[in-house]
Design a protein around this motif. Structure first.
Motif, PDB file in Angstrom:
ATOM      1  N   GLU A   1       0.917  -1.261   0.107  1.00  0.00           N
ATOM      2  CA  GLU A   1       0.032   0.054   0.098  1.00  0.00           C
ATOM      3  C   GLU A   1       0.661   1.209  -0.013  1.00  0.00           C
ATOM      4  N   THR A   2       2.081   1.212   0.886  1.00  0.00           N
ATOM      5  CA  THR A   2       2.817   2.543   0.894  1.00  0.00           C
ATOM      6  C   THR A   2       3.562   2.614  -0.396  1.00  0.00           C
ATOM      7  N   THR A   3       3.859   1.497  -1.168  1.00  0.00           N
ATOM      8  CA  THR A   3       4.692   1.775  -2.317  1.00  0.00           C
ATOM      9  C   THR A   3       3.829   2.256  -3.821  1.00  0.00           C
ATOM     10  N   GLU A   4       2.727   1.917  -3.556  1.00  0.00           N
ATOM     11  CA  GLU A   4       1.622   2.237  -4.776  1.00  0.00           C
ATOM     12  C   GLU A   4       1.613   3.584  -4.715  1.00  0.00           C
ATOM     13  N   THR A   5       1.479   4.193  -5.866  1.00  0.00           N
ATOM     14  CA  THR A   5       1.140   5.596  -5.918  1.00  0.00           C
ATOM     15  C   THR A   5      -0.292   5.868  -6.730  1.00  0.00           C
ATOM     16  N   GLU A   6      -1.079   6.691  -6.514  1.00  0.00           N
ATOM     17  CA  GLU A   6      -2.289   6.834  -6.940  1.00  0.00           C
ATOM     18  C   GLU A   6      -2.202   7.334  -8.613  1.00  0.00           C
ATOM     19  N   VAL A   7      -2.793   6.592  -9.416  1.00  0.00           N
ATOM     20  CA  VAL A   7      -3.066   7.396 -10.894  1.00  0.00           C
ATOM     21  C   VAL A   7      -4.398   8.059 -10.992  1.00  0.00           C
ATOM     22  N   ILE A   8      -4.052   9.087 -11.435  1.00  0.00           N
ATOM     23  CA  ILE A   8      -5.332  10.212 -11.789  1.00  0.00           C
ATOM     24  C   ILE A   8      -5.549  10.048 -13.038  1.00  0.00           C
ATOM     25  N   ARG A   9      -7.027   9.689 -13.394  1.00  0.00           N
ATOM     26  CA  ARG A   9      -7.401   9.520 -14.670  1.00  0.00           C
ATOM     27  C   ARG A   9      -8.459  10.563 -15.067  1.00  0.00           C
ATOM     28  N   ASP A  10      -8.540  10.952 -16.442  1.00  0.00           N
ATOM     29  CA  ASP A  10      -9.260  12.095 -16.853  1.00  0.00           C
ATOM     30  C   ASP A  10     -10.669  11.255 -17.088  1.00  0.00           C
ATOM     31  N   ALA A  11     -11.758  12.090 -17.465  1.00  0.00           N
ATOM     32  CA  ALA A  11     -13.191  11.494 -17.621  1.00  0.00           C
ATOM     33  C   ALA A  11     -13.334  10.312 -18.735  1.00  0.00           C
ATOM     34  N   VAL A  12     -12.270  10.145 -19.529  1.00  0.00           N
ATOM     35  CA  VAL A  12     -12.614   9.225 -20.509  1.00  0.00           C
ATOM     36  C   VAL A  12     -11.550   7.837 -20.121  1.00  0.00           C
ATOM     37  N   GLY A  13     -10.612   8.195 -19.061  1.00  0.00           N
ATOM     38  CA  GLY A  13      -9.823   7.243 -18.507  1.00  0.00           C
ATOM     39  C   GLY A  13      -8.449   7.327 -18.876  1.00  0.00           C
ATOM     40  N   ASN A  14      -8.066   8.248 -19.452  1.00  0.00           N
ATOM     41  CA  ASN A  14      -6.433   8.596 -20.066  1.00  0.00           C
ATOM     42  C   ASN A  14      -5.983   8.937 -18.535  1.00  0.00           C
ATOM     43  N   ILE A  15      -4.715   8.483 -18.473  1.00  0.00           N
ATOM     44  CA  ILE A  15      -3.622   8.935 -17.384  1.00  0.00           C
ATOM     45  C   ILE A  15      -3.101   9.977 -17.630  1.00  0.00           C
ATOM     46  N   LEU A  16      -3.491  10.911 -16.525  1.00  0.00           N
ATOM     47  CA  LEU A  16      -3.028  12.572 -16.304  1.00  0.00           C
ATOM     48  C   LEU A  16      -1.650  12.489 -15.746  1.00  0.00           C
ATOM     49  N   GLN A  17      -0.747  13.267 -16.425  1.00  0.00           N
ATOM     50  CA  GLN A  17       0.402  13.594 -15.853  1.00  0.00           C
ATOM     51  C   GLN A  17       0.814  14.986 -15.473  1.00  0.00           C
ATOM     52  N   ASP A  18       1.630  15.557 -14.564  1.00  0.00           N
ATOM     53  CA  ASP A  18       2.300  16.826 -14.698  1.00  0.00           C
ATOM     54  C   ASP A  18       2.575  17.343 -15.731  1.00  0.00           C
ATOM     55  N   GLY A  19       2.103  18.633 -16.298  1.00  0.00           N
ATOM     56  CA  GLY A  19       2.462  19.196 -17.459  1.00  0.00           C
ATOM     57  C   GLY A  19       1.307  19.165 -18.763  1.00  0.00           C
TER      58      GLY A  19
ATOM     59  N   VAL B   1      -6.426  23.831 -20.927  1.00  0.00           N
ATOM     60  CA  VAL B   1      -5.833  24.394 -19.768  1.00  0.00           C
ATOM     61  C   VAL B   1      -4.210  23.764 -20.280  1.00  0.00           C
ATOM     62  N   LYS B   2      -3.277  24.331 -20.012  1.00  0.00           N
ATOM     63  CA  LYS B   2      -2.099  23.959 -20.337  1.00  0.00           C
ATOM     64  C   LYS B   2      -1.241  24.078 -19.182  1.00  0.00           C
ATOM     65  N   ASN B   3      -0.461  22.958 -19.203  1.00  0.00           N
ATOM     66  CA  ASN B   3       0.838  22.707 -17.988  1.00  0.00           C
ATOM     67  C   ASN B   3      -0.063  22.641 -16.670  1.00  0.00           C
ATOM     68  N   ILE B   4      -0.711  21.508 -16.490  1.00  0.00           N
ATOM     69  CA  ILE B   4      -1.345  21.273 -15.379  1.00  0.00           C
ATOM     70  C   ILE B   4      -0.346  20.555 -14.203  1.00  0.00           C
ATOM     71  N   ARG B   5      -0.816  20.715 -12.990  1.00  0.00           N
ATOM     72  CA  ARG B   5      -0.001  20.127 -11.955  1.00  0.00           C
ATOM     73  C   ARG B   5      -1.028  19.223 -11.134  1.00  0.00           C
TER      74      ARG B   5
END
Length: 141
Positions: free
Chosen positions: A67-85, A109-113
């Motif tokens: 649990e502590t080593t996994e990082t949460e993946v943030i996805r958009d409304a369609v299911g694409n993985i989002l990343q910084d920038g 919106v450009k260059n998200i964080r």
């Protein structure tokens, strides 16, 4: 107990830290993980298991490491993985709290964080300024 240890203990107590004792009786900061079910800090070890006395949840030490080593993946409304920038577009008119302004559908919106919390995305929108968005209302370009 020496005076310095008592003072350290009291400082930790004032800061809301939890302590446990080792065999010599000296206070130590607890390094056990919080309960994954109720987030209680009162967990304890029992052999190869961690146990929460508040909700009676039990989990293995191996599961706690995963649990502590996994990082949460943030996805958009369609299911694409989002990343910084990344660049995203808004898929729904979004009212801005405390203002009469609206972020319109299709706003780019450009260059998200990416951040932790209720609003997953910190960004700067032209004409509005800095704000937080939820990933469920955006689509990756």
């Amino acid at each position: 107990m020496p005076v310095q240890l008592i003072l350290q203990y009291l400082e930790g107590y004032d800061a809301g830290l939890s302590f446990s004792s080792n065999r010599t009786g000296h206070p130590l900061m607890s390094t056990l993980p919080n309960c994954p079910a109720c987030q209680s800090e009162l967990t304890y070890e029992d052999g190869s298991m961690y146990i929460c006395p508040e909700c009676a949840h039990e989990w293995s030490k191996d599961a706690a490491v995963l649990e502590t080593t996994e990082t949460e993946v943030i996805r958009d409304a369609v299911g694409n993985i989002l990343q910084d920038g990344d660049t995203i577009t808004v898929i729904k008119d979004l009212k801005i709290k405390g203002s009469s302004s609206v972020v319109k559908v299709g706003t780019k919106v450009k260059n998200i964080r990416l951040v932790d919390g209720d609003h997953d995305i910190d960004c700067k929108i032209d004409g509005i300024g800095a704000m937080g968005l939820k990933s469920e209302f955006v689509k990756k370009v």
